[in-house]
Design a protein around this motif. Structure first.
Motif: not given
Length: 416
Positions: A84-88, A121-122, A129-131
């Motif tokens: 959700v934070t980096s798209g991994a 988060n984009e 960003r929401v974690r």
């Protein structure tokens, strides 16, 4: 209003119910809490989770909450947080591998929540960003995970940052003591202490080594110039809490004393509470879990002839945070696909069922408790083992009740 309830107790609920939205929730509370917990009376019901998702989205967008924690494995949840934070990874991958208790956590509603968090988060900077976090230990109903994952990750974190002479052991020694993971996860150990690995000399040594590793971490500080230094340090602390917690849990599983199951429940509650308090250090947190984990009062359970009592995560967190912890309980009217029909009118659910003409409402629990005046509302009896009705004796210790009138089974949804 249900006439029987009104006649018997003369309850006046004018001004005590509201629409279920973020503004109404915040107006119930004296100040924005550091941890705002939303409990549920039954796991995995889409109608309840849809209400949760809508409320959490509002609280993120309008009130600045930046962590959503759910009742799931804290280590597996790191994979979801990375997504959700980096798209991994892909959404499918994180839903398959980022949750424990998959019989209720890998649901379409949770999939939608994770997808929304990624979209939110984009193009936002890291600080906005929401974690995502799991706050449960790596535990299931009949087993506990090996501490390997947590211990080796903590050791690797320290080995990359401190002189090797400071480490209390090598990675090879940890591997030798841990042995095969299967010996840790034997489901028979939950009921038979003799089947547990927790009483072995290897576990005693691992507990000492885990304490030494956590102590070594505790005298470090994150590198302010390093990439993601604070995040890496937070993860290392999580590894340490989890390793120590799992080793305590396995040690207690090997204890033949009559109170061992209650002690295990208490240890799980402690692991949950420690994770929530750590998350709250970095900012305000929204929490989703069963009501029993989040309530302020002592938790109880009946297992055959065994009566269990322990302090759950909500009670432990409330003792630390006071008014900075808020707890909303979710209650429901009907769950027809599990045989839960219209509630009796002399119960809390029956009273709210008559008021919730639009499907759901938010009730001020302390005023609801005070309004009854005479005899307390009756406790509802559940015909379905997976659903726990709201205990009317706890109303004074709940900040608000989110009531869903009908939690009917929904048709399958089209996947994202």
């Amino acid at each position: 209003m249900a006439t029987g309830m009104a006649r018997d107790t003369s309850i006046d609920l004018s001004g005590t119910t509201h629409a279920v939205d973020g503004t109404a929730v915040m107006e119930l509370l004296p100040a924005r809490p550091r941890i705002l917990a939303l409990g549920e009376p039954v796991h995995g019901e889409p109608a309840l989770l849809d209400v949760r998702n809508a409320l959490f989205r509002q609280l993120v967008e309008e009130e600045g909450y930046r962590t959503i924690a759910i009742e799931s494995d804290c280590l597996a949840g790191l994979r979801v947080d990375d997504h959700v934070t980096s798209g991994a990874g892909t959404l499918g991958e994180v839903m398959a591998h980022g949750f424990s208790h998959t019989w209720f956590n890998a649901s379409e509603a949770n999939r939608e929540l994770v997808g929304w968090m990624r979209e939110f988060n984009e193009d936002r900077p890291p600080s906005a960003r929401v974690r995502f976090a799991g706050f449960d230990g790596p535990l299931e109903m009949t087993a506990a995970e090996s501490p390997r994952r947590a211990l080796t990750a903590l050791h690797a974190h320290l080995a990359a940052r401190v002189d090797a002479t400071l480490l209390p052991c090598t990675e090879e020694r940890l591997d030798q003591l841990l042995g095969a993971d299967e010996r840790w996860t034997d489901p028979a150990a939950m009921r038979d202490p003799a089947r547990s690995v927790g009483g072995s000399e290897a576990v005693r040594e691992l507990r000492l080594l885990a304490d030494e590793l956590v102590t070594l971490l505790g005298v470090q500080v994150p590198d302010p110039g390093g990439a993601d230094g604070a995040d890496e340090w937070d993860r290392a602390r999580l590894y340490g809490r989890t390793a120590v917690g799992l080793l305590r849990y396995h040690f207690r599983m090997a204890d033949p004393a009559p109170g061992r199951i209650g002690r295990l429940a208490g240890l799980r509650g402690r692991m949950m509470a420690e994770n929530l308090l750590a998350l709250a250090e970095r900012g305000p947190v929204l929490v989703s879990a069963n009501n029993s984990h989040l309530q302020r009062r002592r938790s109880t359970m009946q297992m055959g002839d065994l009566s269990l009592e322990w302090w759950g995560a909500g009670a432990l967190v409330d003792a630390r945070l006071g008014e900075r912890y808020a707890y909303l309980a979710t209650a429901l009217g009907t769950l027809p696909h599990h045989g839960v029909e219209t509630p009796p009118p002399d119960t809390v659910e029956g009273l709210l069922y008559a008021l919730a003409e639009d499907g759901c409402l938010l009730a001020e629990a302390p005023r609801l408790a005070a309004a009854s005046g005479g005899p307390a509302p009756a406790a509802r009896v559940s015909p379905y083992y997976g659903y726990a009705p709201l205990d009317p004796a706890q109303l004074a210790d709940i900040d608000g009740v989110v009531f869903v009138r009908d939690a009917r089974e929904l048709p399958p949804r089209r996947r994202r």
